[in-house]
Design a protein around this motif. Structure first.
Motif, PDB file in Angstrom:
ATOM      1  N   ASN A   1       4.407  -8.118  26.389  1.00  0.00           N
ATOM      2  CA  ASN A   1       5.726  -7.617  26.781  1.00  0.00           C
ATOM      3  C   ASN A   1       5.733  -7.150  28.237  1.00  0.00           C
ATOM      4  O   ASN A   1       6.676  -7.413  28.995  1.00  0.00           O
ATOM      5  CB  ASN A   1       6.141  -6.449  25.878  1.00  0.00           C
TER       6      ASN A   1
ATOM      7  N   GLU B   1       5.328 -10.173  30.754  1.00  0.00           N
ATOM      8  CA  GLU B   1       6.517 -11.012  30.930  1.00  0.00           C
ATOM      9  C   GLU B   1       7.586 -10.328  31.772  1.00  0.00           C
ATOM     10  O   GLU B   1       8.539 -10.974  32.202  1.00  0.00           O
ATOM     11  CB  GLU B   1       7.083 -11.387  29.556  1.00  0.00           C
TER      12      GLU B   1
ATOM     13  N   PHE C   1      10.347 -15.274  21.417  1.00  0.00           N
ATOM     14  CA  PHE C   1      10.521 -15.225  22.860  1.00  0.00           C
ATOM     15  C   PHE C   1      11.978 -14.967  23.230  1.00  0.00           C
ATOM     16  O   PHE C   1      12.267 -14.242  24.175  1.00  0.00           O
ATOM     17  CB  PHE C   1      10.032 -16.532  23.488  1.00  0.00           C
TER      18      PHE C   1
ATOM     19  N   ALA D   1       3.998 -18.638  30.514  1.00  0.00           N
ATOM     20  CA  ALA D   1       3.684 -19.725  29.586  1.00  0.00           C
ATOM     21  C   ALA D   1       2.356 -20.393  29.944  1.00  0.00           C
ATOM     22  O   ALA D   1       1.551 -20.703  29.068  1.00  0.00           O
ATOM     23  CB  ALA D   1       4.810 -20.759  29.594  1.00  0.00           C
TER      24      ALA D   1
ATOM     25  N   ALA E   1       8.899 -16.771  33.631  1.00  0.00           N
ATOM     26  CA  ALA E   1       8.608 -17.361  32.323  1.00  0.00           C
ATOM     27  C   ALA E   1       7.598 -18.489  32.417  1.00  0.00           C
ATOM     28  O   ALA E   1       6.743 -18.666  31.537  1.00  0.00           O
ATOM     29  CB  ALA E   1       9.901 -17.871  31.686  1.00  0.00           C
TER      30      ALA E   1
ATOM     31  N   VAL F   1      10.625 -23.209  22.076  1.00  0.00           N
ATOM     32  CA  VAL F   1      11.253 -22.195  22.933  1.00  0.00           C
ATOM     33  C   VAL F   1      12.280 -22.848  23.861  1.00  0.00           C
ATOM     34  O   VAL F   1      13.379 -22.321  24.064  1.00  0.00           O
ATOM     35  CB  VAL F   1      10.188 -21.440  23.749  1.00  0.00           C
TER      36      VAL F   1
ATOM     37  N   ARG G   1      13.323 -11.367  25.005  1.00  0.00           N
ATOM     38  CA  ARG G   1      14.140 -11.358  26.219  1.00  0.00           C
ATOM     39  C   ARG G   1      15.425 -10.574  26.007  1.00  0.00           C
ATOM     40  O   ARG G   1      15.911  -9.898  26.910  1.00  0.00           O
ATOM     41  CB  ARG G   1      14.464 -12.794  26.635  1.00  0.00           C
TER      42      ARG G   1
END
Length: 322
Positions: A95, A98, A32, A107, A103, A263, A36
């Motif tokens: 991808n 997100e 993750f 999640a 975020a 994370v 980013r």
């Protein structure tokens, strides 16, 4: 005197599977952070293809060195389905999703995946659903919701993004359940390598984007993409397959609930994102739920001990064992 400890080979196999699952979750959590970092320079499809190509090359070299050969014909159905759903489709839509939602929302939606794995595993694979597993998943999901709520609002949300994250969760669950039978006849390395190859083929339409963006991308973004291919894909998917071949899909899915907590920790250490009290509470709940779901009842532990007497049953109890 009766020896109530598990045999040494069984204990060693259990520790190896737990270690493999731990490696998987840690590397997937690190993904993750890398996504980013690379997402600003690479589009969702290009990033997925670059990651899969790096992973397929790494795995292919390992297979050649180990002389693994081709998987048995009986394993190809599961490999093809998991490669299409999990290695290919999942990586692209995750991808993309997100980039559309914050975020926290991502999640929340993606973490419905382990619940879907448990339901599909029970329905299609006959996986047991012991109360400890269900209770642990409930606690972990509550933790994921807490983490998501504490992070929501950072980056905006959209209906498209929610739908994409939901598609990612569904494809992840379907890929895991399809992969489990393939591991009955093929090795974890074979299943991972050829699944990764199938995913790379699925993502080939993004090859033009990858070439154009790689020419302009900073070295750090490209290195993060290569890292994603070598470690969270090649290594982590192989250790996942190894652990999955030694337990149920439902239990492995529950294990991934440790990822949100990791994370949070990695974002704190590497991105300087200091978590608030609510985020930390959610992380603790995720880990506590995983601990519960991975634990065994006293009766189950005794059942694995050679020569151990079974738990006494109430007189007149119906024999429902199957």
């Amino acid at each position: 005197m009766m020896n109530n400890s598990p045999s040494r080979p069984a204990r060693r196999a259990e520790l190896l599977a737990a270690g493999a699952a731990t490696v998987t979750v840690v590397l997937w959590a690190s993904a993750f952070v890398s996504i980013r970092s690379a997402g600003d320079a690479y589009s969702p499809g290009a990033l997925a293809l670059g990651r899969l190509l790096a992973g397929a090359l790494t795995l292919g070299l390992i297979c050649l060195l180990r002389r693994e050969g081709w998987p048995p014909r009986t394993a190809w159905r599961g490999i093809a389905i998991s490669g299409l759903l999990w290695f290919g489709f999942y990586m692209v839509v995750l991808n993309w999703g997100e980039q559309q939602v914050d975020a926290g929302t991502a999640a929340l939606v993606v973490n419905t995946g382990p619940i879907m794995i448990a339901l599909l595993g029970s329905r299609l694979l006959g996986d047991p659903m012991p109360p400890r597993l269900l209770a642990g998943m409930a606690v972990s999901f509550a933790g994921a919701v807490t983490v998501g709520l504490s992070m929501s609002g950072e980056g905006g949300s959209s209906v498209l993004g929610v739908v994409l994250c939901l598609l990612a969760a569904v494809s992840y669950a379907g890929g895991v359940v399809a992969q489990k039978p393939a591991l009955g006849t093929a090795s974890p390395l074979q299943v991972t390598t050829f699944g990764c190859l199938v995913g790379a083929v699925v993502c080939l339409p993004f090859a033009g984007q990858l070439v154009r963006q790689a020419a302009d991308a900073p070295a750090s973004a490209t290195l993060n993409m290569v890292y994603l291919g070598v470690f969270p894909t090649a290594l982590a998917f192989t250790t996942w397959a190894y652990a999955l071949s030694r337990t149920t899909a439902s239990k492995m899915g529950a294990t991934t609930y440790a990822a949100p907590a990791l994370v949070v920790l990695m974002s704190w250490l590497f991105l300087g994102e200091v978590p608030g009290p609510l985020t930390l509470l959610g992380g603790v709940l995720c880990l506590a739920g995983v601990a519960v779901s991975r634990s065994r009842s006293r009766a189950a532990a005794r059942a694995e001990v050679p020569g151990a007497a079974p738990e006494p049953r109430p007189e007149g109890a119906a024999d429902s064992a199957r």
